[in-house]
Design a protein around this motif. Sequence first.
Motif, PDB file in Angstrom:
ATOM      1  N   SER A  56      -9.129   3.647  -7.530  1.00 58.71           N
ATOM      2  CA  SER A  56      -8.886   2.825  -6.201  1.00 58.71           C
ATOM      3  C   SER A  56      -9.936   1.654  -6.416  1.00 58.71           C
ATOM      4  O   SER A  56      -9.647   0.408  -6.008  1.00 58.71           O
ATOM      5  CB  SER A  56      -8.904   3.658  -5.235  1.00 58.71           C
ATOM      6  OG  SER A  56      -7.769   4.511  -5.023  1.00 58.71           O
ATOM      7  N   LEU A 100      -8.776  -1.188  -8.627  1.00 58.84           N
ATOM      8  CA  LEU A 100      -7.910  -2.081  -7.964  1.00 58.84           C
ATOM      9  C   LEU A 100      -8.453  -3.071  -6.824  1.00 58.84           C
ATOM     10  O   LEU A 100      -8.195  -4.075  -6.778  1.00 58.84           O
ATOM     11  CB  LEU A 100      -6.974  -1.422  -7.164  1.00 58.84           C
ATOM     12  CG  LEU A 100      -5.815  -0.605  -8.103  1.00 58.84           C
ATOM     13  CD1 LEU A 100      -4.384  -0.488  -7.316  1.00 58.84           C
ATOM     14  CD2 LEU A 100      -5.441  -1.836  -9.137  1.00 58.84           C
ATOM     15  N   GLN A 129      -2.240   2.897  -0.672  1.00 63.06           N
ATOM     16  CA  GLN A 129      -1.720   4.255  -0.546  1.00 63.06           C
ATOM     17  C   GLN A 129      -0.852   4.673   0.610  1.00 63.06           C
ATOM     18  O   GLN A 129       0.043   5.011   0.563  1.00 63.06           O
ATOM     19  CB  GLN A 129      -2.925   5.100  -0.553  1.00 63.06           C
ATOM     20  CG  GLN A 129      -2.681   6.379  -1.714  1.00 63.06           C
ATOM     21  CD  GLN A 129      -4.084   6.973  -2.056  1.00 63.06           C
ATOM     22  OE1 GLN A 129      -4.322   7.958  -0.973  1.00 63.06           O
ATOM     23  NE2 GLN A 129      -4.992   6.707  -2.754  1.00 63.06           N
ATOM     24  N   ASP A 153      -1.608   0.980  -5.352  1.00 64.08           N
ATOM     25  CA  ASP A 153      -2.459   2.016  -5.460  1.00 64.08           C
ATOM     26  C   ASP A 153      -1.945   3.368  -5.042  1.00 64.08           C
ATOM     27  O   ASP A 153      -1.593   3.561  -3.923  1.00 64.08           O
ATOM     28  CB  ASP A 153      -3.721   1.781  -4.223  1.00 64.08           C
ATOM     29  CG  ASP A 153      -4.817   2.869  -4.326  1.00 64.08           C
ATOM     30  OD1 ASP A 153      -4.871   3.718  -5.291  1.00 64.08           O
ATOM     31  OD2 ASP A 153      -5.667   2.637  -3.662  1.00 64.08           O
TER      32      ASP A 153
END
Lengths: 516, 207
Positions: free
Chosen positions: B42, B45, B81, B157
Amino acid sequence: MRLRSTSPFAIPAVILVLIAAVIPLIVLSASVISGADVVSIWSKSSVQRALIFSTWQALLSTALTICLGLPTTWFLSRYDFFGRQVFMALVTVTFVLPTVAVGAAFLALLPKGLHHSTMAIVIAHAFFNISIVVRTVGPRWNSVDDRLIDCAQTLGASPLHIWKSIILPLGKSAILSSAALTFFMCFTSYGIISILGGPGLATLDIEIYRRAVQLGDLSGAAILAVAQMLLIATIFFIWSRGRTSELISFRSQTLNPQKLPLGPKCFLLGVAAFFVAPVLALIASSLRTGRSWSLAGWRVLLGMQNQKGIEIDTWQALQTSAKYSLIAAGIALPTGIAATYAFSNRQSANRQLSTLTILPLAISPVVIGLAILITYDFDPFDFRSSWLLIPIIHSAIALPFVIRAALPVVQGIPNDLRLAAATLGAGPWRRLLTVEIPLLRPAISTGFAFSLAMSLGEFGATSFLTRRESRTLPIIIAGLFGRAGEIPRATGMAASVVLILVTAMIVLSVDRKSYS
Amino acid sequence: MSLIITDVSFNYGERIILHDFSLEVTTGTTTAVVAPSGSGKSTLLRIVAGLLKPTTGIIILDERNITHTPTHQRSVGMVFQDNQLFPHLNVHDNVAFGLKVSKMNQRDINSRCHELLELVGLGDVMRQSVATLSGGESKRVALARALAPSPRVLLLDEPLTGLDQELHDRLAQDLHQILHLTNTTALLVTHDLSEAKVISDSIHHLQ
């Protein structure tokens, strides 16, 4: 272990509100309905001026409060920084400081040219009400997920656009609530205006007092009081309708441990200075008469020096204030906590009772004072002359604060805990002493401190009901600022210092967790 | 090459989260970075999106060095997410958010929203509040919203976390199809190799 109906716990609170607000307001309204002339009062120029001034100074005060309050709230609700707890304590204290003493503090701080001006009034109102914005909008903005803002950035939104399209809309209902409450507080302002107002700077509450006490026009005052009550009720009705349409649920987030940038840091320092400077100026002013340093104000206040025209018994005033506030807190605390047990149970009857107990806070204290003056002035209720009436009114005004402090605590006590204690053999009294009261301790201390502070500083209702031999400190302060001369002024400043420091100490003595 | 990540490192205090990471994503393809939880996926990203600044390294997007470009000027889209739909906006306005920012006219915004919501199979919920959507619908809205401004690169993600197996598999297929249909350049991070195989064209394992 929970009673099937918890409503009986609310009975003492309901009786208190009935005595201190509902019955007097009904009698006040009835006196207006039976009165002959409800129209002509509005043609009087002093009434028109008061109405216009109340409205526009409240609008200006609300605008300044929101402008200063929103950035303050954002930084306090999003960032964890050194001194945050102290800042939160300052915010809490400013809201409960006695209005007349804060008025005096701004007299001490502002240059002479601004004394008795609209600007002074507006600034002093912002001092008080920034706390409302922080308390109301803070939890909402604290719950805005950082990733929501990240997401808006990835969609191309600039910081300004994020404020416009995410942060302000998500806080909208809380911002409107705080603006409505601030407007109400400023519209019904009385203590601040008594000190910082002057010719042409009278609000409706000042006009009500002037008519009732100085002109003896009780019916005129009653008409204005009822009109003000209806106006405020309408605003609150519209506001509460807006609130029910909200569907978004929020979860509080942990504070951002990132360093607070320099700009926000300077802004918060400025706001902290805005909170502290008036009190420092007040202390300095209490030590001066005219252009020279002098302890004359303190000497007169402490009875060590006689001053022609000033007859104050500080010791007696302190005793009266202490007695009233202790009795008020003694009534408000058990009554409020018992009522909280009823309100923590979401029965519809309890919801209505809960609304009823907010009434003393939603009505201007001046209107309550006038209503009581009219109601309890004849048989069989002739207990207007009883000194006990003032602490009873104070306790009713403090009641909503106690309930607000206690409700989350009571709701947070799991019923299983009571059951567990019962299975271990604890009877009702033992459960109360060993489970409920220890868990309620933060609510008890906060409720007690706030009740004391509210009562110590209460001025609006007290000014109608006070007697010469039992004047409270705020009444004495207002009296001193009503006199000409440097020594009465220095004495008023000294008395304000005492009142502010005592109130601040009481509120700050509460467990820090209760306000941070 | 559309996205080139060169020697990117990220430290959090003493802790090294990413160390000299490099990757290239070809225009119009989807690359998956597969790694277990807590390995800095993460973070990678967020660095590409500009939400974190790399300790060292360079990010190039369409031949432009964007390492120090603010997020809102990068033209990256991101599916988070847990979706992060704006709770105060309805489905249409969530999808329209990035288009309004780019000052597109209202008619074009409406037609683009319609087109994208049809593409993700949600043409009939346009005016609904996002609070009423199911988990799968929320994912689809988040995808439509990220695709709407036609970003140069789409960052995903762990986009299918928290869905039941059947829905997960169906959405993985749909996602693969949508990314191809729209010729989107995408970088996906996930801990799930089978998910990566379905959605992406190439897979990179992060150590």
